[in-house]
Design a protein around this motif. Sequence first.
Motif, short mmCIF file in Angstrom:
data_model
loop_
_atom_site.label_atom_id
_atom_site.label_comp_id
_atom_site.label_asym_id
_atom_site.label_seq_id
_atom_site.Cartn_x
_atom_site.Cartn_y
_atom_site.Cartn_z
N UNK A 39 5.10 -13.52 9.69
CA UNK A 39 5.95 -12.46 9.16
C UNK A 39 6.38 -12.73 7.72
N UNK A 40 6.89 -13.90 7.45
CA UNK A 40 7.34 -14.21 6.09
C UNK A 40 6.20 -14.19 5.07
N UNK A 41 5.07 -14.85 5.34
CA UNK A 41 3.98 -14.78 4.36
C UNK A 41 3.46 -13.36 4.12
N UNK A 42 3.29 -12.58 5.19
CA UNK A 42 2.81 -11.21 4.99
C UNK A 42 3.84 -10.36 4.26
N UNK A 43 5.10 -10.56 4.56
CA UNK A 43 6.15 -9.81 3.89
C UNK A 43 6.18 -10.13 2.40
N UNK A 44 6.22 -11.41 2.06
CA UNK A 44 6.25 -11.80 0.65
C UNK A 44 4.97 -11.41 -0.08
N UNK A 68 6.50 -7.64 7.36
CA UNK A 68 7.24 -8.40 8.37
C UNK A 68 6.88 -7.92 9.77
N UNK A 69 6.88 -6.60 9.98
CA UNK A 69 6.58 -6.04 11.30
C UNK A 69 5.15 -6.35 11.72
N UNK A 70 4.22 -6.20 10.81
CA UNK A 70 2.82 -6.49 11.13
C UNK A 70 2.64 -7.97 11.43
N UNK A 71 3.32 -8.82 10.68
CA UNK A 71 3.24 -10.25 10.92
C UNK A 71 3.79 -10.64 12.28
N UNK A 94 12.04 -1.37 -6.53
CA UNK A 94 12.72 -1.88 -5.34
C UNK A 94 12.41 -1.12 -4.05
N UNK A 95 12.45 0.21 -4.00
CA UNK A 95 12.17 0.90 -2.74
C UNK A 95 10.76 0.63 -2.21
N UNK A 96 9.78 0.64 -3.11
CA UNK A 96 8.41 0.40 -2.68
C UNK A 96 8.23 -1.04 -2.20
N UNK A 97 8.88 -1.96 -2.87
CA UNK A 97 8.79 -3.35 -2.46
C UNK A 97 9.49 -3.57 -1.12
N UNK A 98 10.61 -2.90 -0.91
CA UNK A 98 11.33 -3.04 0.35
C UNK A 98 10.49 -2.51 1.51
N UNK A 99 9.87 -1.36 1.31
CA UNK A 99 9.01 -0.80 2.37
C UNK A 99 7.84 -1.71 2.64
N UNK A 100 7.22 -2.24 1.60
CA UNK A 100 6.10 -3.16 1.78
C UNK A 100 6.56 -4.43 2.51
N UNK A 101 7.74 -4.92 2.18
CA UNK A 101 8.26 -6.11 2.85
C UNK A 101 8.52 -5.89 4.32
N UNK A 102 9.13 -4.76 4.65
CA UNK A 102 9.43 -4.46 6.06
C UNK A 102 8.13 -4.26 6.84
N UNK A 103 7.17 -3.54 6.27
CA UNK A 103 5.89 -3.35 6.96
C UNK A 103 5.16 -4.67 7.14
#
Length: 147
Positions: A52-57, A92-95, A81-90
């Motif tokens: 989760x952490x590696x995929x999120x970052x 994390x979830x995929x990870x 920031x909004x695009x990065x937040x969405x990418x981070x959450x996705x």
Amino acid sequence: MSSETNQQESQTPPLKQTGWPTPYCPTSQNHDAGEIARIRKECRKESFWYRALPLSLGSMLVTQGLVAKGIFSASPRFGALPKMAIAGVLGFAIGKMSYIGECQKKFQKIGVAPLAPQQKRHCPHTCKKCEAKSGSNEKEGAVPPAS
């Protein structure tokens, strides 16, 4: 007024007490609860640190790079920031979801079957008392042939 209340109470069906969704399995109780809790904790920890952490970052870094190159446009008010937040959450979830198979393997090693839709969720083990009970129910429930 009281007769109306009594009439309404008598019309409401009694609440059914629901039991366990699956029958009791005497051999499934052999697993140590501490061991299962340890595996769950280990799965949460490993899924966070290894997936989760590696995929999120990584997804946040790629998104920031795409915004910096101009492929994605930055928000005039919030920037990237909004695009990065969405990418981070996705990410994390995929990870987290991608680690489910590894956790299922860990539970299978100790003999706990994972709950999956393709598997039947009933106990394959039957005690002698239950076999005798089901045998007598089959005999009682048999329908005599029509003559």
